[in-house]
Design a protein around this motif. Structure first.
Motif, PDB file in Angstrom:
ATOM      1  N   SER A   1       0.840  -1.195   0.000  1.00 35.62           N
ATOM      2  CA  SER A   1       0.000   0.000   0.000  1.00 35.62           C
ATOM      3  C   SER A   1       0.883   1.256   0.000  1.00 35.62           C
ATOM      4  O   SER A   1       1.262   1.765   1.057  1.00 35.62           O
ATOM      5  CB  SER A   1      -0.918   0.002   1.220  1.00 35.62           C
ATOM      6  N   TYR A   2       1.247   1.699  -1.187  1.00 41.09           N
ATOM      7  CA  TYR A   2       2.075   2.887  -1.336  1.00 41.09           C
ATOM      8  C   TYR A   2       1.748   3.532  -2.669  1.00 41.09           C
ATOM      9  O   TYR A   2       1.085   2.957  -3.522  1.00 41.09           O
ATOM     10  CB  TYR A   2       3.564   2.531  -1.263  1.00 41.09           C
ATOM     11  N   ASN A   3       2.229   4.742  -2.831  1.00 40.99           N
ATOM     12  CA  ASN A   3       2.170   5.378  -4.142  1.00 40.99           C
ATOM     13  C   ASN A   3       3.393   6.247  -4.313  1.00 40.99           C
ATOM     14  O   ASN A   3       4.008   6.689  -3.340  1.00 40.99           O
ATOM     15  CB  ASN A   3       0.896   6.188  -4.346  1.00 40.99           C
ATOM     16  N   THR A   4       3.717   6.476  -5.568  1.00 47.16           N
ATOM     17  CA  THR A   4       4.886   7.273  -5.921  1.00 47.16           C
ATOM     18  C   THR A   4       4.520   8.241  -7.027  1.00 47.16           C
ATOM     19  O   THR A   4       3.603   7.974  -7.802  1.00 47.16           O
ATOM     20  CB  THR A   4       6.054   6.347  -6.346  1.00 47.16           C
ATOM     21  N   MET A   5       5.212   9.353  -7.081  1.00 50.55           N
ATOM     22  CA  MET A   5       5.001  10.332  -8.137  1.00 50.55           C
ATOM     23  C   MET A   5       6.326  11.004  -8.469  1.00 50.55           C
ATOM     24  O   MET A   5       7.210  11.109  -7.625  1.00 50.55           O
ATOM     25  CB  MET A   5       3.974  11.389  -7.727  1.00 50.55           C
ATOM     26  N   THR A   6       6.437  11.457  -9.682  1.00 49.89           N
ATOM     27  CA  THR A   6       7.630  12.150 -10.129  1.00 49.89           C
ATOM     28  C   THR A   6       7.607  13.590  -9.650  1.00 49.89           C
ATOM     29  O   THR A   6       6.554  14.228  -9.636  1.00 49.89           O
ATOM     30  CB  THR A   6       7.704  12.114 -11.669  1.00 49.89           C
ATOM     31  N   ALA A   7       8.765  14.081  -9.266  1.00 55.93           N
ATOM     32  CA  ALA A   7       8.886  15.479  -8.849  1.00 55.93           C
ATOM     33  C   ALA A   7      10.159  16.078  -9.425  1.00 55.93           C
ATOM     34  O   ALA A   7      11.195  15.401  -9.497  1.00 55.93           O
ATOM     35  CB  ALA A   7       8.910  15.572  -7.328  1.00 55.93           C
TER      36      ALA A   7
ATOM     37  N   ALA B   1       9.039   9.637 -16.197  1.00 58.16           N
ATOM     38  CA  ALA B   1       8.026  10.363 -16.961  1.00 58.16           C
ATOM     39  C   ALA B   1       6.684   9.628 -16.875  1.00 58.16           C
ATOM     40  O   ALA B   1       5.636  10.250 -16.697  1.00 58.16           O
ATOM     41  CB  ALA B   1       8.467  10.527 -18.412  1.00 58.16           C
ATOM     42  N   TYR B   2       6.710   8.303 -16.977  1.00 55.57           N
ATOM     43  CA  TYR B   2       5.486   7.509 -16.858  1.00 55.57           C
ATOM     44  C   TYR B   2       4.844   7.726 -15.480  1.00 55.57           C
ATOM     45  O   TYR B   2       3.629   7.930 -15.370  1.00 55.57           O
ATOM     46  CB  TYR B   2       5.792   6.024 -17.078  1.00 55.57           C
ATOM     47  N   CYS B   3       5.664   7.697 -14.430  1.00 54.89           N
ATOM     48  CA  CYS B   3       5.144   7.869 -13.066  1.00 54.89           C
ATOM     49  C   CYS B   3       4.573   9.264 -12.848  1.00 54.89           C
ATOM     50  O   CYS B   3       3.712   9.447 -11.994  1.00 54.89           O
ATOM     51  CB  CYS B   3       6.241   7.588 -12.049  1.00 54.89           C
ATOM     52  N   GLY B   4       5.015  10.224 -13.624  1.00 53.64           N
ATOM     53  CA  GLY B   4       4.477  11.570 -13.517  1.00 53.64           C
ATOM     54  C   GLY B   4       3.197  11.778 -14.302  1.00 53.64           C
ATOM     55  O   GLY B   4       2.393  12.643 -13.968  1.00 53.64           O
ATOM     56  N   ARG B   5       2.992  10.981 -15.339  1.00 56.32           N
ATOM     57  CA  ARG B   5       1.815  11.139 -16.209  1.00 56.32           C
ATOM     58  C   ARG B   5       0.648  10.248 -15.829  1.00 56.32           C
ATOM     59  O   ARG B   5      -0.472  10.462 -16.287  1.00 56.32           O
ATOM     60  CB  ARG B   5       2.190  10.800 -17.662  1.00 56.32           C
ATOM     61  N   ASN B   6       0.897   9.218 -15.030  1.00 56.71           N
ATOM     62  CA  ASN B   6      -0.134   8.229 -14.727  1.00 56.71           C
ATOM     63  C   ASN B   6      -0.397   8.159 -13.230  1.00 56.71           C
ATOM     64  O   ASN B   6       0.517   8.284 -12.427  1.00 56.71           O
ATOM     65  CB  ASN B   6       0.300   6.855 -15.247  1.00 56.71           C
ATOM     66  N   SER B   7      -1.637   7.917 -12.873  1.00 54.28           N
ATOM     67  CA  SER B   7      -2.029   7.855 -11.474  1.00 54.28           C
ATOM     68  C   SER B   7      -1.952   6.424 -10.943  1.00 54.28           C
ATOM     69  O   SER B   7      -2.389   5.480 -11.612  1.00 54.28           O
ATOM     70  CB  SER B   7      -3.464   8.368 -11.301  1.00 54.28           C
ATOM     71  N   GLY B   8      -1.455   6.307  -9.739  1.00 51.11           N
ATOM     72  CA  GLY B   8      -1.441   5.024  -9.055  1.00 51.11           C
ATOM     73  C   GLY B   8      -2.834   4.522  -8.714  1.00 51.11           C
ATOM     74  O   GLY B   8      -3.010   3.361  -8.350  1.00 51.11           O
TER      75      GLY B   8
END
Length: 165
Positions: free
Chosen positions: A31-37, A85-92
């Motif tokens: 249970s986690y999520n990640t995003m690009t910054a 880039a994928y992690c920044g464009r797509n939602s977990g």
């Protein structure tokens, strides 16, 4: 990865965020999520080594960062630019980012980081501050960075551990 004191870290902190980008990750186990910054900073505040990161409330990672005591900043080499880039464009909420990008999530000192990262900062939340338009001294920031009025929350985290490859 090798644990080092954050003061031993080589390089330019501005370049880390601006040029390399990173993944902000919060949660544990499955249970986690990640995003690009690409916005962030490191420095000294309240007699602690800290980092600053920014998350918009509509991002899925926001929920995890609000809930958890720790978050990580994972930095990568250029070969992982497409994955970031994928992690920044797509939602977990919609996809398994690790599965889709081939990144390997791992438990790291109360949070999650990635095997493929070259640098991981483990941060303990100290404070947050909501970005508000009335605080901008330069009014062009609001129109240039917030055309949708979706202001970030800034998190200040104490850097409790630093790992490098």
């Amino acid at each position: 990865m090798k644990k080092i004191d954050i003061k031993e870290l080589k390089g330019n902190a501005v370049s880390l965020f601006d040029d390399k980008w990173c993944l902000i990750t919060a949660g544990s186990g499955e249970s986690y999520n990640t995003m690009t910054a690409s916005w962030g900073a490191m420095g000294e505040l309240w007699n602690k080594d800290v980092c600053f990161c920014f998350i918009r409330p509509q991002r899925y990672t926001y929920e995890f960062t609000e809930r958890e005591e720790f978050f990580t900043l994972s930095f990568f080499t250029e070969e992982y630019r497409k994955a970031l880039a994928y992690c920044g464009r797509n939602s977990g909420r919609d996809v398994d980012k690790a599965k889709e990008t081939g990144l390997t999530a791992k438990a790291t000192d109360g949070s999650i980081s990635f095997e493929e990262s070259e640098l991981v900062l483990v941060c303990k939340k100290l404070a947050f501050q909501d970005i508000k338009p009335e605080s901008f001294v330069d009014p062009t920031i609001d129109s240039a960075c917030y055309p949708d009025k979706d202001y970030h929350r800034m998190y200040i985290g104490e850097i409790v551990r630093c790992y490098v490859k």
